[in-house]
Scaffold this motif. Structure first.
Motif, PDB file in Angstrom:
ATOM      1  N   PHE A 137       2.082   9.074   7.940  1.00 16.36           N
ATOM      2  CA  PHE A 137       3.454   9.592   8.061  1.00 16.36           C
ATOM      3  C   PHE A 137       4.335   9.037   6.939  1.00 16.36           C
ATOM      4  N   GLU A 138       4.187   7.754   6.611  1.00 20.69           N
ATOM      5  CA  GLU A 138       4.977   7.170   5.514  1.00 20.69           C
ATOM      6  C   GLU A 138       4.691   7.889   4.203  1.00 20.69           C
ATOM      7  N   VAL A 139       3.398   8.136   3.966  1.00 16.67           N
ATOM      8  CA  VAL A 139       2.997   8.780   2.718  1.00 16.67           C
ATOM      9  C   VAL A 139       3.502  10.222   2.692  1.00 16.67           C
ATOM     10  N   ALA A 140       3.410  10.898   3.828  1.00 16.60           N
ATOM     11  CA  ALA A 140       3.898  12.279   3.903  1.00 16.60           C
ATOM     12  C   ALA A 140       5.407  12.330   3.658  1.00 16.60           C
ATOM     13  N   LYS A 141       6.134  11.338   4.197  1.00 16.42           N
ATOM     14  CA  LYS A 141       7.576  11.277   3.951  1.00 16.42           C
ATOM     15  C   LYS A 141       7.863  11.105   2.457  1.00 16.42           C
ATOM     16  N   ALA A 142       7.087  10.240   1.810  1.00 15.39           N
ATOM     17  CA  ALA A 142       7.258  10.052   0.365  1.00 15.39           C
ATOM     18  C   ALA A 142       6.997  11.357  -0.381  1.00 15.39           C
ATOM     19  N   ALA A 143       5.966  12.089   0.061  1.00 16.35           N
ATOM     20  CA  ALA A 143       5.653  13.368  -0.581  1.00 16.35           C
ATOM     21  C   ALA A 143       6.801  14.358  -0.383  1.00 16.35           C
ATOM     22  N   ALA A 144       7.365  14.383   0.818  1.00 15.62           N
ATOM     23  CA  ALA A 144       8.472  15.299   1.114  1.00 15.62           C
ATOM     24  C   ALA A 144       9.692  14.949   0.250  1.00 15.62           C
ATOM     25  N   LYS A 145       9.971  13.659   0.139  1.00 14.64           N
ATOM     26  CA  LYS A 145      11.086  13.228  -0.730  1.00 14.64           C
ATOM     27  C   LYS A 145      10.860  13.696  -2.157  1.00 14.64           C
ATOM     28  N   ASN A 146       9.598  13.776  -2.522  1.00 16.13           N
ATOM     29  CA  ASN A 146       9.160  14.194  -3.847  1.00 16.13           C
ATOM     30  C   ASN A 146       9.181  15.714  -3.981  1.00 16.13           C
ATOM     31  N   GLY A 147       9.596  16.399  -2.907  1.00 23.57           N
ATOM     32  CA  GLY A 147       9.687  17.866  -2.959  1.00 23.57           C
ATOM     33  C   GLY A 147       8.416  18.586  -2.573  1.00 23.57           C
ATOM     34  N   ARG A 148       7.469  17.880  -1.974  1.00 28.39           N
ATOM     35  CA  ARG A 148       6.198  18.511  -1.594  1.00 28.39           C
ATOM     36  C   ARG A 148       6.204  18.887  -0.108  1.00 28.39           C
ATOM     37  N   LYS A 149       5.766  20.098   0.179  1.00 33.47           N
ATOM     38  CA  LYS A 149       5.496  20.465   1.559  1.00 33.47           C
ATOM     39  C   LYS A 149       4.223  19.753   1.999  1.00 33.47           C
ATOM     40  N   VAL A 150       4.118  19.465   3.283  1.00 31.35           N
ATOM     41  CA  VAL A 150       2.956  18.703   3.744  1.00 31.35           C
ATOM     42  C   VAL A 150       2.130  19.518   4.721  1.00 31.35           C
TER      43      VAL A 150
ATOM     44  N   VAL B 168       0.847  -1.200   0.000  1.00 29.90           N
ATOM     45  CA  VAL B 168       0.000   0.000   0.000  1.00 29.90           C
ATOM     46  C   VAL B 168       0.881   1.249   0.000  1.00 29.90           C
ATOM     47  N   ILE B 169       1.857   1.261   0.899  1.00 30.99           N
ATOM     48  CA  ILE B 169       2.775   2.414   0.960  1.00 30.99           C
ATOM     49  C   ILE B 169       3.510   2.562  -0.376  1.00 30.99           C
ATOM     50  N   ALA B 170       3.977   1.449  -0.914  1.00 37.36           N
ATOM     51  CA  ALA B 170       4.699   1.505  -2.195  1.00 37.36           C
ATOM     52  C   ALA B 170       3.802   2.068  -3.291  1.00 37.36           C
ATOM     53  N   HIS B 171       2.549   1.625  -3.307  1.00 34.54           N
ATOM     54  CA  HIS B 171       1.625   2.079  -4.346  1.00 34.54           C
ATOM     55  C   HIS B 171       1.290   3.559  -4.162  1.00 34.54           C
ATOM     56  N   LEU B 172       1.018   3.955  -2.931  1.00 39.61           N
ATOM     57  CA  LEU B 172       0.688   5.365  -2.668  1.00 39.61           C
ATOM     58  C   LEU B 172       1.873   6.258  -3.026  1.00 39.61           C
ATOM     59  N   THR B 173       3.079   5.783  -2.716  1.00 40.01           N
ATOM     60  CA  THR B 173       4.296   6.532  -3.073  1.00 40.01           C
ATOM     61  C   THR B 173       4.366   6.735  -4.581  1.00 40.01           C
ATOM     62  N   LYS B 174       4.081   5.674  -5.319  1.00 41.72           N
ATOM     63  CA  LYS B 174       4.102   5.743  -6.785  1.00 41.72           C
ATOM     64  C   LYS B 174       3.055   6.749  -7.294  1.00 41.72           C
ATOM     65  N   LEU B 175       1.865   6.706  -6.703  1.00 31.42           N
ATOM     66  CA  LEU B 175       0.805   7.634  -7.125  1.00 31.42           C
ATOM     67  C   LEU B 175       1.241   9.080  -6.895  1.00 31.42           C
ATOM     68  N   ILE B 176       1.889   9.320  -5.763  1.00 32.85           N
ATOM     69  CA  ILE B 176       2.341  10.688  -5.462  1.00 32.85           C
ATOM     70  C   ILE B 176       3.456  11.095  -6.411  1.00 32.85           C
ATOM     71  N   ASP B 177       4.378  10.168  -6.691  1.00 35.52           N
ATOM     72  CA  ASP B 177       5.459  10.471  -7.633  1.00 35.52           C
ATOM     73  C   ASP B 177       4.906  10.855  -9.004  1.00 35.52           C
TER      74      ASP B 177
END
Lengths: 565, 565
Positions: B241-254, B213-222
């Motif tokens: 929190f995992e998803v927010a971290k993925a978003a931050a890695k992606n350069g998104r403020k949360v 799920v986390i992997a898929h959500l990360t991909k969707l955000i990417d």
């Protein structure tokens, strides 16, 4: 400007953005036809109301232009508003199949409406019904009620195919299969636009045939040891008759519980749908109650958990005309949950489990039902025959309509989205070759009204807001006698509540409410005379709302009544 | 007779036959412990009420015997009633994890309750908490909120394992995996009975891990081009929190919208769950509104279509603290529809589609969510470790409990079904070797109460019936002045309605109601004196109900108020 130029257009008065309340108005050079007049069913947003109907101000404002009304089939979301809106048709002829006619006649009778002689017109498939500039042909389609038709609407601008509800099924009840030969011909003659069913377009698979469903239900009945209770949509009597025949072959007498199924049985006898082999097998509930378990098949109405339906009452352990659920009975729900009804349906299902029933429904057996609406492959199959220039998604919520548009575009068609209250102009007199359909900038009257007993509640009615307030927060009524001559109040304010607190247990809260109200009045009207009734009512209301908010955490609705003495 | 003989028993005060309002009372030789105190959420059967809590008359009647309360985890259906029912615990210590404690403290604060010093006790897994004859150990399980525990409750009769909610997931948030080693040990030591989660037992598959799920959500955000709005249950902040971290890695403020998620964030900072790498990435809504689309990730509360939640308001096109949905935004709902909420959720989904959103939810993407409850294979896995003598299904509606019993029997265990209000006697002093668990014949007080503002509505309250009546049929209030001395009425009856008709448009109906009421009073009280107020109120009510039924097809609720002058 669409209103001045002669044109062909479509104005949805319902069914777009919602599954239900279908009504489309087609306009050819100022002459109008209406397709379908459906209802939908109110939720907690409209408590106490009976059904929702399209707002038909547009029809009343253009009464003289209405040439005819066409009904595609006898489902409530297409036919249910015909009676309520009858006067809005302004005497125009109503074209419908024989079955739809019987259904309409029943509705008119209930409302005490007498149609004009010849106003109700029975159609035959493949026959051209000419009304003004329109020539309308009914083309047979399979669905989950007999006598279901698409409309091929031809004008000098071209042909519109209004699919209504449809699917493809070689084993459709009563052999009423979708007339692919005719659709192919119409496609070859040229189709300007399809207005197509979107309900199941998000389903990547075909909806499936009745044949395996009947076979599976037959097997379930053969295997059942005790009594069989069977629930399906009453209008889908083609399925029910097949299942009842299987039960009879199995040695079971058949009993039909429910007003609607018995109406459809009466219609089916008039129209020749009734299977004569069932004639000696039908019994009433009282008789069924006396038979051995393995000799009993009961059709029970209420697939959607409707309160008061036979199925709901049986699930609660009630005695329904002598029939009461026993351990070992089998209950088959041959239906799906309509969104919004899940909680009520699951309560029914849990009730049956608690009674020791062998429960079979979509949760544990997907073969008990197939949909009557086309999945994506069937939509493609229809459009392949019709080769429409434009695809206009109807009969869906927003996500269905958009998915339909996407699918049409992917198949190389040109999708156009409708918008409630706007005309979609499909063709114009003297249009340039690069003409594209467009939405009118003008917004026409549209919306939804509520049938509420003998009232029609229109346009976001205050009445419903009041009901929700009362039902949510409860009520306090304050009465006060005032001398008309002087404005003196001659008594303490007298209070009564409903749905608010226990007046006996919380007598102290009530008593201090009386005191506070009196003090508030004295503070505002210091000479002891109420010279402004409106102001006094506000003072009393506000005092009471504050008091109960503080004491009980609830702000009740208030009614203040001054009795002039 | 179970009450006289010393015994070990379980009395469910909630959570059996319903998913929600969990509360179990275990009795060992007259000493009691309470496990969980949950709420459920009212539907249209209880309009205007806040939450449903278990009826705790049994606790009040046995206050002195209560040794302790144990809370398995911080979900509302297990912890939500702790504040409302605090006094019913009669000062007994409340054992809960650190996170659950923070949640409880918040609830107590809101209600202005000050716990006794030392009454709230923080537990550690694997520690034995001894209260009276019970030794209670918290055993870690994976679920959809951190710090979730099964209870191993040991008495001299044997050990009960109360699973609470659980699943198996090697990739559970914060590494909180189900402690299989400990369950295996407990199984080896011998388990008398398991009280097990039934929610998903009808699912033939495992509930599945968070990892994909986390992997898929990360991909969707990417992949998302515009802003990303993400909705999940606030308590499942491990996922968020995992998803927010993925978003931050992606350069998104949360940005975190919603009261509950921000409470959990505060708790997570206290308890060390907060990912420090997010520290410089969190912004408020106003700031998010000013950033380029590809730099924005917003957590929005409201996965169940709750009116007024951030997600619902965004779906309606509202401006939520500067944020407004734009075409090209992506909305991800990482949740499932709880039965009964479908209509509200689909309205939200349709709203987003209409706004041009890239909408991702369970309808078109099954990888966005996994359940926190065990599917059938996980239930088997748990019981294989525990080898219980008896399996008692809890935490389910009737069909789930029965399916759970069936599954247990098929695996060779002995299932016992609980019954609301009855004790299940699991062991008795001096029982013969062929002793089998049985239900008490005595029925103990049980049921559901409604929190209604500052009131608790108990036992099928009249108040709710009145509210439903008002909300369904509307209201008419009749006031009349009567001379106290003589009983003469000195005026026409004065009428006011709410939620019934338009008094201005239908003034004729109102006027004839006044006339008919007067005539009816004159007919009954022929000497012009009302000598029986109750009778007069009945006459007025009946006349008005009949009148409006005939004229408008509605029988309103009536309030009759006599003002004595």
């Amino acid at each position: 400007m669409s209103n001045k130029t002669k044109h062909l257009s479509a104005l949805p008065l319902g069914g777009v953005g919602i599954i239900g309340t279908n009504m489309m108005v087609y306009d050819c050079d100022g002459d109008l036809i209406v397709v379908d007049a459906g209802v939908s069913f109110p939720d907690e947003a409209a408590p106490g109301t009976d059904v929702i109907v399209p707002d038909t101000r547009f029809l009343r404002e253009h009464a003289k232009q209405i040439k005819a009304v066409f009904i595609t089939h006898a489902h409530e979301d297409h036919i249910g508003a015909v009676g309520y809106l009858w006067d809005d048709f302004a005497g125009a002829p109503v074209y419908a199949s024989a079955l739809s006619q019987l259904v309409i006649q029943g509705k008119l009778q209930e409302l005490g409406i007498q149609p004009k002689k010849g106003q109700l017109r029975t159609i035959q498939p493949k026959e051209a019904n000419v009304v003004g500039p329109f020539s309308v042909e009914f083309v047979q389609v399979s669905h989950s009620v007999p006598e279901c038709y698409a409309l091929a609407i031809t004008t000098h601008y071209g042909t519109i195919v209004h699919t209504g509800d449809y699917k493809f099924d070689d084993a459709a009840p009563f052999g009423q299969v979708t007339d692919e030969a005719r659709f192919t011909e119409i496609g070859k003659e040229g189709v300007l636009a399809v207005f197509g069913d979107s309900t199941n377009v998000m389903n990547p698979n075909e909806s499936g045939s009745e044949a395996p469903v009947i076979a599976h239900l037959t097997k379930l009945i053969d295997e059942a040891k005790g009594r069989v209770f069977f629930a399906a949509f009453a209008s889908h009597f083609g399925r029910t008759f097949e299942v009842a025949k299987a039960a009879a072959k199995n040695g079971r007498k058949v009993c039909f519980l429910g007003r609607t199924i018995n109406k459809f049985i009466a219609h089916s006898k008039v129209l020749g749908y009734w299977p004569k082999e069932l004639n000696n097998w039908v019994i009433d509930a009282e008789e069924a109650a006396g038979l051995p378990a393995e000799k009993v098949f009961v059709f029970a109405s209420g697939t959607q958990g409707e309160p008061g339906s036979s199925l709901t009452r049986l699930s609660q352990g009630a005695d329904v005309r002598g029939l009461k659920i026993k351990q070992g009975d089998t209950v088959i729900m041959s239906s799906r949950m309509i969104p919004g009804n899940e909680r009520g349906i699951l309560n029914v299902v849990n009730g049956f489990y608690a009674l020791g029933v062998n429960m079979i429904n979509e949760e544990n057996d997907r073969l008990t039902h197939v949909s009557g609406h086309p999945g994506a492959p069937e939509v493609k199959r229809m459009y392949k025959m019709l080769q429409p220039k434009y695809v206009i998604p109807v009969h869906g919520e927003t996500r269905h309509l958009l998915a339909h548009g996407k699918l049409a575009a992917a198949e190389g068609y040109h999708p156009c989205q409708l918008k409630a209250g706007h005309k979609l102009i499909l063709a114009e007199e003297g249009a340039k070759p690069d003409f594209k359909p467009y939405l009118s900038t003008k917004v026409y009257p549209h919306g939804f009204n509520y049938i509420d007993g003998l009232n029609i509640l229109e346009n976001d009615p205050l009445i419903l807001k009041e009901r929700k307030r009362l039902g949510y927060d409860g009520l306090i009524v304050a009465s006060l006698a005032i001398k008309t001559t002087t404005g003196e109040w001659t008594s303490d304010v007298s209070l009564q509540t409903r749905g608010l607190i226990d007046e006996v247990l919380q007598a102290d809260v009530m008593k201090s409410a009386v005191n506070k109200t009196g003090q508030a009045l004295e503070a505002v009207f210091q000479n002891g005379r109420i010279d402004d009734r409106t102001r006094a009512a506000e003072v009393i209301s506000q005092t009471l709302r504050r008091h109960f908010k503080h004491e009980r955490g609830k702000q009740p609705a208030t009614v203040v009544s001054f009795v002039e003495v």
